[in-house]
Design a protein around this motif. Structure first.
Motif, PDB file in Angstrom:
ATOM      1  N   ASP A 165       0.846  -1.196   0.000  1.00 24.55           N
ATOM      2  CA  ASP A 165       0.000   0.000   0.000  1.00 24.55           C
ATOM      3  C   ASP A 165       0.880   1.244   0.000  1.00 24.55           C
ATOM      4  N   GLY A 166       0.440   2.235  -0.731  1.00 24.50           N
ATOM      5  CA  GLY A 166       1.211   3.468  -0.845  1.00 24.50           C
ATOM      6  C   GLY A 166       1.030   4.373   0.351  1.00 24.50           C
ATOM      7  N   VAL A 167       1.839   4.200   1.363  1.00 20.92           N
ATOM      8  CA  VAL A 167       1.818   5.069   2.537  1.00 20.92           C
ATOM      9  C   VAL A 167       3.192   5.705   2.681  1.00 20.92           C
ATOM     10  N   ILE A 168       3.296   6.636   3.591  1.00 20.05           N
ATOM     11  CA  ILE A 168       4.590   7.283   3.790  1.00 20.05           C
ATOM     12  C   ILE A 168       5.629   6.249   4.235  1.00 20.05           C
ATOM     13  N   THR A 169       6.852   6.479   3.837  1.00 20.30           N
ATOM     14  CA  THR A 169       7.955   5.569   4.154  1.00 20.30           C
ATOM     15  C   THR A 169       8.102   5.363   5.652  1.00 20.30           C
ATOM     16  N   GLY A 170       7.884   6.412   6.423  1.00 15.37           N
ATOM     17  CA  GLY A 170       8.002   6.315   7.882  1.00 15.37           C
ATOM     18  C   GLY A 170       7.073   5.275   8.473  1.00 15.37           C
ATOM     19  N   ALA A 201       8.104  11.387   5.400  1.00 16.52           N
ATOM     20  CA  ALA A 201       6.666  11.662   5.287  1.00 16.52           C
ATOM     21  C   ALA A 201       6.415  12.277   3.908  1.00 16.52           C
ATOM     22  N   TYR A 202       6.108  13.580   3.865  1.00 15.37           N
ATOM     23  CA  TYR A 202       5.779  14.225   2.587  1.00 15.37           C
ATOM     24  C   TYR A 202       6.866  15.168   2.089  1.00 15.37           C
ATOM     25  N   GLY A 203       7.956  15.323   2.870  1.00 14.10           N
ATOM     26  CA  GLY A 203       9.081  16.143   2.420  1.00 14.10           C
ATOM     27  C   GLY A 203       8.658  17.553   2.071  1.00 14.10           C
TER      28      GLY A 203
END
Length: 138
Positions: free
Chosen positions: A60-65, A88-90
């Motif tokens: 699933d496409g979630v933030i790397t964190g 997160a979203y940089g």
């Protein structure tokens, strides 16, 4: 870790079932999957189903964190995740989350459903069709 769980930690390929509250560094709540908290923080959306989130780790496409953090947790654990902006979203704005924002999540792992890690992308370069060289006339 605010409450340790038990059993094996989640791994890429597993489905992690979680409750969460997402906040900015100033404690402003920007998202939750819990209806009572959504109402309390004026984030409630009657069109949204409020239920535990099912996250397929690594798929699933979630933030790397989140992908990294949930691999450190097991069933029943509760934790506060402090995710730096680069995980997160940089530099991107995401809704009411400003660019370069660290994110704070209070999470609870309700269940871990074992799964298979996604297949790795091929690392070989596909063969190309070569045209035979034209002989040089003497």
């Amino acid at each position: 870790m605010t409450k340790p769980g038990s059993g094996k930690n989640a791994a890429v390929g597993d489905t992690v079932v979680v409750n969460y509250v997402g906040k900015l560094a100033n404690d402003k709540v920007f998202d939750t999957n819990q209806a009572d908290l959504a109402k309390k923080y004026k984030k409630f959306n009657a069109q949204r189903p409020y239920e535990p989130l099912r996250l397929h780790l690594g798929v699933d496409g979630v933030i790397t964190g989140w992908t990294e953090a949930f691999q450190l947790l097991n069933k029943g654990s509760k934790a506060t995740l402090v995710i730096p902006s680069n995980l997160a979203y940089g530099e991107r704005q995401a809704g009411e989350i400003p660019p370069y924002s660290p994110l704070i999540f209070d999470v609870e792992v309700i269940d871990i459903i074992p799964g298979k890690a996604p297949a790795a992308a091929p690392t070989t370069i596909p063969a190309t069709k070569l045209t035979p060289a034209t002989p040089v006339k003497k």
